[in-house]
Enzyme design. Structure first.
Site, PDB file in Angstrom:
ATOM      1  N   ASN A  83       0.843  -1.182   0.000  1.00 26.71           N
ATOM      2  CA  ASN A  83       0.000   0.000   0.000  1.00 26.71           C
ATOM      3  C   ASN A  83       0.886   1.242   0.000  1.00 26.71           C
ATOM      4  OD1 ASN A  83      -2.362  -1.565   0.143  1.00 26.71           O
ATOM      5  ND2 ASN A  83      -2.209  -1.703   2.374  1.00 26.71           N
ATOM      6  N   GLY A  89      -4.107   3.332   0.797  1.00 20.85           N
ATOM      7  CA  GLY A  89      -4.518   2.747   2.071  1.00 20.85           C
ATOM      8  C   GLY A  89      -3.374   2.482   3.022  1.00 20.85           C
ATOM      9  N   HIS A  96       6.360  -1.469   3.663  1.00 21.91           N
ATOM     10  CA  HIS A  96       6.136  -2.861   4.056  1.00 21.91           C
ATOM     11  C   HIS A  96       5.405  -3.615   2.963  1.00 21.91           C
ATOM     12  CE1 HIS A  96       2.934  -0.270   5.674  1.00 21.91           C
ATOM     13  NE2 HIS A  96       2.088  -1.262   5.463  1.00 21.91           N
ATOM     14  N   HIS A  98       2.843  -6.636   2.518  1.00 23.69           N
ATOM     15  CA  HIS A  98       1.923  -7.569   3.179  1.00 23.69           C
ATOM     16  C   HIS A  98       1.954  -8.899   2.424  1.00 23.69           C
ATOM     17  CE1 HIS A  98      -0.735  -4.669   5.485  1.00 23.69           C
ATOM     18  NE2 HIS A  98      -0.266  -3.826   4.596  1.00 23.69           N
TER      19      HIS A  98
END
Ligand code: DGP
Length: 110
Positions: A83, A89, A96, A98
């Site tokens: 993101n 978002g 990072h 996910h």
């Protein structure tokens, strides 16, 4: 530095670690959105994907893939998400990746 992920790296707040080396850390997401949900981050504070170079992005994605395979995602797969900023978002301003797996995920996102 007032960054929650930098505090996890420094051991100032707890994180359930999955992997660590000199450059990268992987740990389970505190609000898992799937049976498997972990994050892979650089130890260097880089706010978003927009500030990351190709070498680092390659390392992040390669490690995310390797760890996903180790967590049993080879047969059914997983989702790898980065993101970015408000429209993407992003809520934590430390780059990072996910990795989400263990259930079918919907597409497109809402
Ligand atoms: P994003 O929306 O892409 O910025 O995702 C940030 C993720 O970080 C979100 O899924 C929740 C997770 N998160 C936030 N704070 C913590 C924390 O203190 N510990 C852990 N393990 N995860 C966190």
């Amino acid at each position: 530095m007032d960054c929650i992920f930098c505090k996890i790296i420094a051991g100032e707040i707890p994180g359930k670690k999955l992997y660590e080396d000199d450059e990268l850390l992987a740990f389970y997401d505190v609000h898992p959105q799937a049976p498997l949900h972990f994050l892979v981050i650089p130890k260097k504070h880089i706010p978003t994907i927009l500030e990351a170079d190709a070498v680092l992005l390659g390392k992040l994605l390669a490690k995310a893939k390797e760890l996903a395979l180790g967590e049993g995602c080879e047969e059914k797969g997983a989702r790898f998400v980065i993101n970015c900023k408000e429209d993407g978002g992003q809520t934590v301003d430390h780059l990072h990746v996910h990795v989400l797996g263990g259930r079918p995920l919907l597409w497109p996102p809402g």
